[in-house]
Design a protein around this motif. Structure first.
Motif, PDB file in Angstrom:
ATOM      1  N   ARG A 159       0.851  -1.195   0.000  1.00  0.00           N
ATOM      2  CA  ARG A 159       0.000   0.000   0.000  1.00  0.00           C
ATOM      3  C   ARG A 159       0.881   1.238   0.000  1.00  0.00           C
ATOM      4  NH1 ARG A 159      -4.667  -0.401  -1.609  1.00  0.00           N
ATOM      5  NH2 ARG A 159      -5.651   1.086  -0.170  1.00  0.00           N
ATOM      6  N   GLN A 160       0.403   2.315  -0.622  1.00  0.00           N
ATOM      7  CA  GLN A 160       1.180   3.558  -0.693  1.00  0.00           C
ATOM      8  C   GLN A 160       0.267   4.717  -0.272  1.00  0.00           C
ATOM      9  OE1 GLN A 160       4.341   3.825  -1.175  1.00  0.00           O
ATOM     10  NE2 GLN A 160       5.027   2.014  -2.293  1.00  0.00           N
ATOM     11  N   PRO A 161       0.033   4.875   1.028  1.00  0.00           N
ATOM     12  CA  PRO A 161      -0.994   5.828   1.474  1.00  0.00           C
ATOM     13  C   PRO A 161      -0.637   7.302   1.359  1.00  0.00           C
ATOM     14  CG  PRO A 161       0.042   4.779   3.358  1.00  0.00           C
ATOM     15  CD  PRO A 161       0.594   4.089   2.146  1.00  0.00           C
ATOM     16  N   ILE A 162       0.643   7.647   1.088  1.00  0.00           N
ATOM     17  CA  ILE A 162       0.980   9.075   0.951  1.00  0.00           C
ATOM     18  C   ILE A 162       1.618   9.393  -0.404  1.00  0.00           C
ATOM     19  CG2 ILE A 162       1.203   9.529   3.449  1.00  0.00           C
ATOM     20  CD1 ILE A 162       4.291   9.296   3.070  1.00  0.00           C
ATOM     21  N   ARG A 163       1.420   8.530  -1.375  1.00  0.00           N
ATOM     22  CA  ARG A 163       2.105   8.700  -2.657  1.00  0.00           C
ATOM     23  C   ARG A 163       1.604   9.898  -3.464  1.00  0.00           C
ATOM     24  NH1 ARG A 163       3.250   3.668  -6.582  1.00  0.00           N
ATOM     25  NH2 ARG A 163       5.084   3.332  -5.280  1.00  0.00           N
ATOM     26  N   ASP A 164       0.519  10.505  -3.053  1.00  0.00           N
ATOM     27  CA  ASP A 164       0.020  11.683  -3.768  1.00  0.00           C
ATOM     28  C   ASP A 164       0.462  12.992  -3.116  1.00  0.00           C
ATOM     29  OD1 ASP A 164      -1.739  10.655  -1.652  1.00  0.00           O
ATOM     30  OD2 ASP A 164      -2.921  12.446  -2.048  1.00  0.00           O
ATOM     31  N   CYS A 165       1.241  12.903  -2.021  1.00  0.00           N
ATOM     32  CA  CYS A 165       1.540  14.083  -1.198  1.00  0.00           C
ATOM     33  C   CYS A 165       2.852  14.771  -1.542  1.00  0.00           C
ATOM     34  CB  CYS A 165       1.648  13.674   0.277  1.00  0.00           C
ATOM     35  SG  CYS A 165       0.138  13.021   0.980  1.00  0.00           S
ATOM     36  N   THR A 166       2.851  16.089  -1.404  1.00  0.00           N
ATOM     37  CA  THR A 166       4.120  16.817  -1.383  1.00  0.00           C
ATOM     38  C   THR A 166       4.741  16.589  -0.006  1.00  0.00           C
ATOM     39  OG1 THR A 166       3.133  18.822  -0.464  1.00  0.00           O
ATOM     40  CG2 THR A 166       3.184  18.644  -2.873  1.00  0.00           C
ATOM     41  N   LYS A 167       6.008  16.962   0.143  1.00  0.00           N
ATOM     42  CA  LYS A 167       6.670  16.798   1.443  1.00  0.00           C
ATOM     43  C   LYS A 167       5.971  17.651   2.506  1.00  0.00           C
ATOM     44  CE  LYS A 167      10.159  14.882   3.660  1.00  0.00           C
ATOM     45  NZ  LYS A 167      10.498  13.462   3.631  1.00  0.00           N
ATOM     46  N   ALA A 168       5.556  18.849   2.126  1.00  0.00           N
ATOM     47  CA  ALA A 168       4.874  19.740   3.076  1.00  0.00           C
ATOM     48  C   ALA A 168       3.552  19.109   3.536  1.00  0.00           C
ATOM     49  CB  ALA A 168       4.612  21.095   2.437  1.00  0.00           C
ATOM     50  N   GLU A 169       2.862  18.448   2.627  1.00  0.00           N
ATOM     51  CA  GLU A 169       1.590  17.806   2.982  1.00  0.00           C
ATOM     52  C   GLU A 169       1.812  16.615   3.915  1.00  0.00           C
ATOM     53  OE1 GLU A 169      -0.437  19.205  -1.228  1.00  0.00           O
ATOM     54  OE2 GLU A 169       0.193  17.117  -0.982  1.00  0.00           O
ATOM     55  N   VAL A 170       2.918  15.890   3.720  1.00  0.00           N
ATOM     56  CA  VAL A 170       3.254  14.788   4.637  1.00  0.00           C
ATOM     57  C   VAL A 170       3.491  15.349   6.038  1.00  0.00           C
ATOM     58  CG1 VAL A 170       4.894  12.949   5.191  1.00  0.00           C
ATOM     59  CG2 VAL A 170       4.269  13.359   2.809  1.00  0.00           C
ATOM     60  N   ARG A 171       4.217  16.463   6.095  1.00  0.00           N
ATOM     61  CA  ARG A 171       4.446  17.106   7.396  1.00  0.00           C
ATOM     62  C   ARG A 171       3.110  17.510   8.022  1.00  0.00           C
ATOM     63  NH1 ARG A 171       9.899  17.502   7.686  1.00  0.00           N
ATOM     64  NH2 ARG A 171      11.090  18.170   5.865  1.00  0.00           N
ATOM     65  N   GLY A 172       2.179  17.939   7.180  1.00  0.00           N
ATOM     66  CA  GLY A 172       0.831  18.309   7.647  1.00  0.00           C
ATOM     67  C   GLY A 172       0.108  17.127   8.282  1.00  0.00           C
ATOM     68  N   ILE A 173       0.220  15.952   7.660  1.00  0.00           N
ATOM     69  CA  ILE A 173      -0.417  14.740   8.194  1.00  0.00           C
ATOM     70  C   ILE A 173       0.216  14.354   9.530  1.00  0.00           C
ATOM     71  CG2 ILE A 173      -0.737  12.242   7.817  1.00  0.00           C
ATOM     72  CD1 ILE A 173      -0.924  12.909   4.785  1.00  0.00           C
TER      73      ILE A 173
END
Length: 299
Positions: free
Chosen positions: A176-190
């Motif tokens: 599974r790739q649950p953050i593959r649509d995210c920018t790095k900033a969006e990952v930090r947001g999560i």
């Protein structure tokens, strides 16, 4: 014209994983924890998706000197993430296994070079030795996924995927790739949404393959620049197609991109990002562009 990117929240991502587990009779989600923000955000999604079924693996794999130095911080941070999220985790030191494999494979590689007449480049051999680490980690995660009727949770974000900055024989093999649509900033947001400590949310990204390695040092540009460029590129693509189905900048589009008056990064940075993206096309697949646009609500 700017389009509205819809970036799914932590709970939306968790709901999707939960549904997927229910459909397949999956019991566990296996998370390799590095202390980095990508694996921390992914683990947070897993914990919300499967409060009883999220499992953590901390997998140090390096020389003894490194394990006493900067890699020790990875282990400490990874355990902090597990504790914070309430995920049971075990630490498995893969270093001896790695050294054993390196000795075995390197001797055989020299043998094969002699037999085939294909020269073995020392630099490539060193690269192969370091790249064994992500492969051993994914192999380990696979064992736990099999043993617990689980799935391996991938930790790659969208910008790394666009840049081909991931190991196809490592994290790329995840279920599974649950953050593959995210920018790095969006990952930090999560990660922030999950209430993870500030220093872990803003931790300096490293693959930990050799001493002193940082992602941004190796890439030659920052994640903030790559984030900005990718968002801009996706929007430009909707107006005039500049990307192929493998999420690769088309050769005939390069000059127009570099000459665009609204280019969001310096031209030399854009040139480096494009070069990194184009030379790693083999790591991505047809349909990746369409999937990313759809994930971000742009289709």
């Amino acid at each position: 014209m700017t389009h509205q990117h819809h970036v799914k929240s932590l709970s939306e991502r968790a709901a999707r994983e939960r549904e997927y587990m229910a459909r397949g009779g999956i019991r566990a989600l296996i998370n390799s924890l590095s202390g980095g923000v990508d694996s921390s955000a992914t683990a947070a999604i897993s914990k919300q998706a499967a409060p009883q079924g999220a499992l953590g693996l901390i997998l140090p794999c390096s020389t003894e000197e490194e394990l006493e130095g900067e890699r020790l911080q990875d282990i400490v941070d990874a355990q902090r993430v597990a504790d914070h999220l309430g995920i049971p985790a075990v630490t498995i030191n893969l270093s001896d296994l790695w050294q054993m494999a390196v000795t075995l494979y390197s001797a055989a590689a020299r043998d094969l070079a002699a037999k085939s007449g294909i020269p073995l480049e020392e630099e490539r051999l060193q690269w192969a030795i370091n790249n064994l680490k992500p492969t051993l980690r994914i192999m380990t995660a696979g064992f736990f996924a099999d043993a617990f009727r689980g799935l391996i949770m991938g930790t790659g974000n969208g910008v790394e995927y666009f840049l081909g900055y991931f190991s196809i024989r490592g994290d790329g093999l995840s279920d599974r790739q649950p953050i593959r649509d995210c920018t790095k900033a969006e990952v930090r947001g999560i990660a922030s949404e999950a209430g993870l400590p500030e220093d872990l949310v803003n931790r300096v990204p490293t693959a930990g393959l050799w001493p002193g390695q940082t992602d941004e040092g190796e890439l030659g540009f920052t994640y903030a620049e790559a984030d900005r460029f990718l968002i801009w590129l996706l929007e430009r693509h909707l107006a005039t197609p500049v990307l192929s189905t493998t999420l690769t900048v088309r050769e005939e589009a390069v000059d127009a991109i570099l000459g665009a008056p609204d280019l969001p990064v310096a031209p030399d940075v854009a040139r480096r990002i494009i070069a990194q993206n184009r030379r790693t096309e083999f790591k991505r697949r047809p349909g990746d562009l369409e999937a990313l646009l759809q994930e971000r609500g742009l289709k």
